[in-house]
Design a protein around this motif. Sequence first.
Motif, PDB file in Angstrom:
ATOM      1  N   PHE A 103      -8.864   0.047  -5.102  1.00  0.00           N
ATOM      2  CA  PHE A 103      -7.841  -0.843  -4.517  1.00  0.00           C
ATOM      3  C   PHE A 103      -7.686  -0.699  -3.008  1.00  0.00           C
ATOM      4  CE2 PHE A 103      -5.428   0.075  -8.701  1.00  0.00           C
ATOM      5  CZ  PHE A 103      -6.028  -0.986  -9.335  1.00  0.00           C
ATOM      6  N   MET A 104      -7.713   0.554  -2.535  1.00  0.00           N
ATOM      7  CA  MET A 104      -7.289   0.924  -1.173  1.00  0.00           C
ATOM      8  C   MET A 104      -5.799   0.602  -0.963  1.00  0.00           C
ATOM      9  SD  MET A 104      -9.854   2.507  -0.059  1.00  0.00           S
ATOM     10  CE  MET A 104      -9.681   2.734   1.714  1.00  0.00           C
ATOM     11  N   ASP A 105      -5.253   1.086   0.155  1.00  0.00           N
ATOM     12  CA  ASP A 105      -3.853   0.825   0.493  1.00  0.00           C
ATOM     13  C   ASP A 105      -3.647   1.102   1.973  1.00  0.00           C
ATOM     14  OD1 ASP A 105      -3.483   3.662   0.720  1.00  0.00           O
ATOM     15  OD2 ASP A 105      -2.860   3.806  -1.376  1.00  0.00           O
ATOM     16  N   ALA A 106      -2.430   0.834   2.457  1.00  0.00           N
ATOM     17  CA  ALA A 106      -2.172   0.963   3.896  1.00  0.00           C
ATOM     18  C   ALA A 106      -2.367   2.404   4.343  1.00  0.00           C
ATOM     19  CB  ALA A 106      -0.757   0.482   4.223  1.00  0.00           C
ATOM     20  N   ASP A 107      -2.012   3.361   3.482  1.00  0.00           N
ATOM     21  CA  ASP A 107      -2.143   4.761   3.897  1.00  0.00           C
ATOM     22  C   ASP A 107      -3.617   5.166   4.003  1.00  0.00           C
ATOM     23  OD1 ASP A 107      -0.610   7.194   4.549  1.00  0.00           O
ATOM     24  OD2 ASP A 107      -1.834   8.017   2.936  1.00  0.00           O
ATOM     25  N   TYR A 108      -4.421   4.836   3.008  1.00  0.00           N
ATOM     26  CA  TYR A 108      -5.855   5.165   3.099  1.00  0.00           C
ATOM     27  C   TYR A 108      -6.520   4.424   4.252  1.00  0.00           C
ATOM     28  CZ  TYR A 108      -6.985   8.436  -0.617  1.00  0.00           C
ATOM     29  OH  TYR A 108      -7.114   9.575  -1.360  1.00  0.00           O
ATOM     30  N   ASN A 109      -6.026   3.218   4.549  1.00  0.00           N
ATOM     31  CA  ASN A 109      -6.614   2.477   5.670  1.00  0.00           C
ATOM     32  C   ASN A 109      -6.351   3.160   7.015  1.00  0.00           C
ATOM     33  OD1 ASN A 109      -7.651   0.535   3.952  1.00  0.00           O
ATOM     34  ND2 ASN A 109      -5.877  -0.813   4.138  1.00  0.00           N
ATOM     35  N   ARG A 110      -5.393   4.087   7.048  1.00  0.00           N
ATOM     36  CA  ARG A 110      -5.120   4.816   8.291  1.00  0.00           C
ATOM     37  C   ARG A 110      -6.071   6.007   8.485  1.00  0.00           C
ATOM     38  NH1 ARG A 110       0.369   2.776   7.560  1.00  0.00           N
ATOM     39  NH2 ARG A 110       0.782   4.207   5.847  1.00  0.00           N
ATOM     40  N   ASN A 111      -6.779   6.412   7.428  1.00  0.00           N
ATOM     41  CA  ASN A 111      -7.799   7.464   7.595  1.00  0.00           C
ATOM     42  C   ASN A 111      -8.915   6.970   8.506  1.00  0.00           C
ATOM     43  OD1 ASN A 111      -6.545   9.251   5.844  1.00  0.00           O
ATOM     44  ND2 ASN A 111      -8.253   9.392   4.403  1.00  0.00           N
ATOM     45  N   VAL A 112      -9.422   7.853   9.351  1.00  0.00           N
ATOM     46  CA  VAL A 112     -10.615   7.518  10.131  1.00  0.00           C
ATOM     47  C   VAL A 112     -11.821   7.762   9.214  1.00  0.00           C
ATOM     48  CG1 VAL A 112     -11.973   8.081  12.172  1.00  0.00           C
ATOM     49  CG2 VAL A 112      -9.465   8.186  12.263  1.00  0.00           C
ATOM     50  N   TRP A 113     -12.578   6.725   8.964  1.00  0.00           N
ATOM     51  CA  TRP A 113     -13.698   6.807   8.026  1.00  0.00           C
ATOM     52  C   TRP A 113     -14.939   7.316   8.763  1.00  0.00           C
ATOM     53  CZ3 TRP A 113     -10.869   6.559   4.059  1.00  0.00           C
ATOM     54  CH2 TRP A 113     -11.394   6.381   2.777  1.00  0.00           C
ATOM     55  N   GLU A 114     -15.738   8.109   8.101  1.00  0.00           N
ATOM     56  CA  GLU A 114     -16.904   8.661   8.791  1.00  0.00           C
ATOM     57  C   GLU A 114     -18.060   7.669   8.818  1.00  0.00           C
ATOM     58  OE1 GLU A 114     -18.075  12.706   8.570  1.00  0.00           O
ATOM     59  OE2 GLU A 114     -16.434  13.186   7.215  1.00  0.00           O
ATOM     60  N   GLU A 115     -18.835   7.766   9.853  1.00  0.00           N
ATOM     61  CA  GLU A 115     -20.114   7.060  10.004  1.00  0.00           C
ATOM     62  C   GLU A 115     -20.943   7.263   8.729  1.00  0.00           C
ATOM     63  OE1 GLU A 115     -22.073   4.535  12.220  1.00  0.00           O
ATOM     64  OE2 GLU A 115     -20.304   5.570  13.013  1.00  0.00           O
ATOM     65  N   GLY A 116     -21.471   6.200   8.179  1.00  0.00           N
ATOM     66  CA  GLY A 116     -22.384   6.358   7.042  1.00  0.00           C
ATOM     67  C   GLY A 116     -21.696   6.460   5.684  1.00  0.00           C
ATOM     68  N   TRP A 117     -20.376   6.560   5.670  1.00  0.00           N
ATOM     69  CA  TRP A 117     -19.659   6.590   4.382  1.00  0.00           C
ATOM     70  C   TRP A 117     -19.503   5.168   3.837  1.00  0.00           C
ATOM     71  CZ3 TRP A 117     -15.375  10.365   2.813  1.00  0.00           C
ATOM     72  CH2 TRP A 117     -15.767  11.674   3.095  1.00  0.00           C
ATOM     73  N   PRO A 118     -19.460   5.025   2.533  1.00  0.00           N
ATOM     74  CA  PRO A 118     -19.221   3.687   1.993  1.00  0.00           C
ATOM     75  C   PRO A 118     -17.834   3.188   2.414  1.00  0.00           C
ATOM     76  CG  PRO A 118     -19.084   5.354   0.263  1.00  0.00           C
ATOM     77  CD  PRO A 118     -19.595   6.043   1.481  1.00  0.00           C
ATOM     78  N   ARG A 119     -17.765   1.909   2.738  1.00  0.00           N
ATOM     79  CA  ARG A 119     -16.491   1.278   3.110  1.00  0.00           C
ATOM     80  C   ARG A 119     -15.939   0.568   1.890  1.00  0.00           C
ATOM     81  NH1 ARG A 119     -17.740   4.088   7.560  1.00  0.00           N
ATOM     82  NH2 ARG A 119     -16.719   3.293   9.413  1.00  0.00           N
ATOM     83  N   PHE A 120     -14.696   0.838   1.563  1.00  0.00           N
ATOM     84  CA  PHE A 120     -14.053   0.135   0.457  1.00  0.00           C
ATOM     85  C   PHE A 120     -13.111  -0.927   1.005  1.00  0.00           C
ATOM     86  CE2 PHE A 120     -15.170   4.399  -1.028  1.00  0.00           C
ATOM     87  CZ  PHE A 120     -16.079   4.037  -2.003  1.00  0.00           C
ATOM     88  N   GLU A 121     -12.955  -1.989   0.229  1.00  0.00           N
ATOM     89  CA  GLU A 121     -12.156  -3.124   0.694  1.00  0.00           C
ATOM     90  C   GLU A 121     -10.792  -3.137   0.037  1.00  0.00           C
ATOM     91  OE1 GLU A 121     -14.171  -6.984   0.286  1.00  0.00           O
ATOM     92  OE2 GLU A 121     -16.001  -5.806   0.032  1.00  0.00           O
ATOM     93  N   GLN A 122      -9.841  -3.724   0.724  1.00  0.00           N
ATOM     94  CA  GLN A 122      -8.535  -3.927   0.119  1.00  0.00           C
ATOM     95  C   GLN A 122      -8.677  -4.961  -0.999  1.00  0.00           C
ATOM     96  OE1 GLN A 122      -5.924  -2.062   1.088  1.00  0.00           O
ATOM     97  NE2 GLN A 122      -4.867  -2.913  -0.690  1.00  0.00           N
ATOM     98  N   SER A 123      -8.395  -4.554  -2.238  1.00  0.00           N
ATOM     99  CA  SER A 123      -8.462  -5.512  -3.351  1.00  0.00           C
ATOM    100  C   SER A 123      -7.099  -5.725  -4.004  1.00  0.00           C
ATOM    101  CB  SER A 123      -9.449  -5.013  -4.412  1.00  0.00           C
ATOM    102  OG  SER A 123      -8.931  -3.873  -5.077  1.00  0.00           O
ATOM    103  N   LEU A 124      -6.133  -4.869  -3.666  1.00  0.00           N
ATOM    104  CA  LEU A 124      -4.805  -4.920  -4.303  1.00  0.00           C
ATOM    105  C   LEU A 124      -3.759  -5.424  -3.321  1.00  0.00           C
ATOM    106  CD1 LEU A 124      -3.317  -3.832  -6.990  1.00  0.00           C
ATOM    107  CD2 LEU A 124      -2.505  -2.031  -5.474  1.00  0.00           C
TER     108      LEU A 124
END
Lengths: 362, 362
Positions: B237-258
Amino acid sequence: MALDEVDTPALVLDLDALERNLQRMADAVKGSGVRLRPHAKSHKCAEIARAQIAAGAVGVCCQKVSEAEALVAGGVADVLVTNEIVGKQKLARLARLVRQAKVGVLADDAGNVADLDAAARAEGVRIEVLVEIDVGAHRCGIEPGEPALALARRIAASRNLRFAGLHAYHGSAQHVRAPAQRRAAIAAAAEKATLTKTLIERAGIACETVTGAGTGTFMLESASRVYNEIQPGSYVFMDADYNRNVWEEGWPRFEQSLFVLATVMSAPAPDRAVLDAGLKASSVDSGLPQVHERPGVEYAKASDEHGVLKISAGTMAPTLGEKLLLVPGHCDPTVNLYNWFVCVRKRKVEALWPVTARGAVW
Amino acid sequence: MALDEVDTPALVLDLDALERNLQRMADAVKGSGVRLRPHAKSHKCAEIARAQIAAGAVGVCCQKVSEAEALVAGGVADVLVTNEIVGKQKLARLARLVRQAKVGVLADDAGNVADLDAAARAEGVRIEVLVEIDVGAHRCGIEPGEPALALARRIAASRNLRFAGLHAYHGSAQHVRAPAQRRAAIAAAAEKATLTKTLIERAGIACETVTGAGTGTFMLESASRVYNEIQPGSYVFMDADYNRNVWEEGWPRFEQSLFVLATVMSAPAPDRAVLDAGLKASSVDSGLPQVHERPGVEYAKASDEHGVLKISAGTMAPTLGEKLLLVPGHCDPTVNLYNWFVCVRKRKVEALWPVTARGAVW
């Protein structure tokens, strides 16, 4: 069944404390000429609404059409939806409900008044509408004075609506800690309500009801000479946030009647234990729950399904499997997490009351 | 039915985004030798659990016996309860469930291990038990090293239990914003897990599984060489809090679905509008919801059933009756408020999926 046998987490209601709260509120308004219409968004329970009405309330408030439907289905005959209702589907359901019970609603917009009128016409009913004025909370509500008068005129001129008065609720004043500041906020609200009521009456429109107030301020609205209906909700239960308000001398005292029963599921260190009740068992929007009657044991951190307790040095630590009562930070959203109140008297289970309108947010 | 016709507040799930998230997670673990066992406490939905298993997961996790019961009843054959289960009633239900599905559980206490063994014996089953070690979150869990070995020995020696490995979840590391600090936290956790696993194996006890990880760190556990099972939940799902994490280069990106779909129910001032979705429609424990794809419109304040929007100067204000999508602050407790996911594809409703284990907190 004894309370200690109830599996956890469970939402527990102390019936003795609840009944004393109902009586204290009835006593507080007696002889004041002010009608009591408690807010059912706190409990979402037809059983409690009926008990409030039996104790002298004229009916209840709620926030959503779906809540009103659940309460009417549960035998409540008089419900005020203290909210604007927008959208075809909801307006049609609201109008339908007027066939079954006395149902009122708020408005703060002329277009919405036209939609309400159309929905009432389509259903062949007349809907009672109060104008919501913004008396300081800056949420919904039209400006007091001339803008409110103009909207009242529109309602009064709508064939299928009846103008029933003013909604003048000051939400943010409820949790102002110091009595003097609460007094100032409600004095300002009452002044705006008086001004608007006078304008409307001078225009030849009856302004039957001025309603508002909550558990933190209802004594002030009651004494204002302009409010003639009050809508406190949380007084039936209380919560950690309301317990932080400084209560005024001479005001009725309400007791904590609502608890979350939780079990110690892990005791990994002398200064730490973990309860099986986290965010999904007790809402933390107004702060963490408090551990009831266990000095030295503090609910320090909530995650989805865990509550971490911090145990002060020298305190007897809760043991694995022990059950503790928590005082929720905020009663309304906590109740909304459960399907049942486990009703107890002197730690014996006496009844299960359904949270009739749990999750009814639409 | 078009999304715009759905009455509000409603919990909306974008199926295209969900499916891409499932695929990206499957791709991320492929060939790593690490099993995926997603956490179902995020969605509480048997339909989604089955989709995760169809995409390669070995089973799911959950936190409560009641959740496990709901998921097994919904057709999930392999569930790990990533929690200590305490109390006679719950232990009996857990043992009963082992008759119907592969069900594992955690322990961090010798007395609890004895209770688990008794419950398994009473039901005539064998329960799989993992030792939970505290790898830095300081919630539940026994100390790594010798204390964990002692508990593993007890489990291995219990006739009706099977020692299945270690649970080494670092909850608080998930929401550490900076990649370097997340790396450091998981490196320390992996070291504790390695030390404990080695000790247990040297004592002649097989340590089949080392499990942990969440959406914020699973790539680190996967690469650790000690974890062989991961349990991310929020990635669906992702959420506003997880979207505030800085994601690392090369990691899979997840989309907001919820999303939470909400309606503008009041527009009383040019700089303010009010949505019909408050605390009871979107959990605020990890911050307020965000307005999706509407720059200049900010969700500024939540009360029980209202969300106040602040509209920046120069921004086109939302109009009365307009429907907006919100990104919840925290997906898990928000899902728990609803009975249904309204599943959409390109803004058309395709299905309604029940939140099978909504409110299953006991």
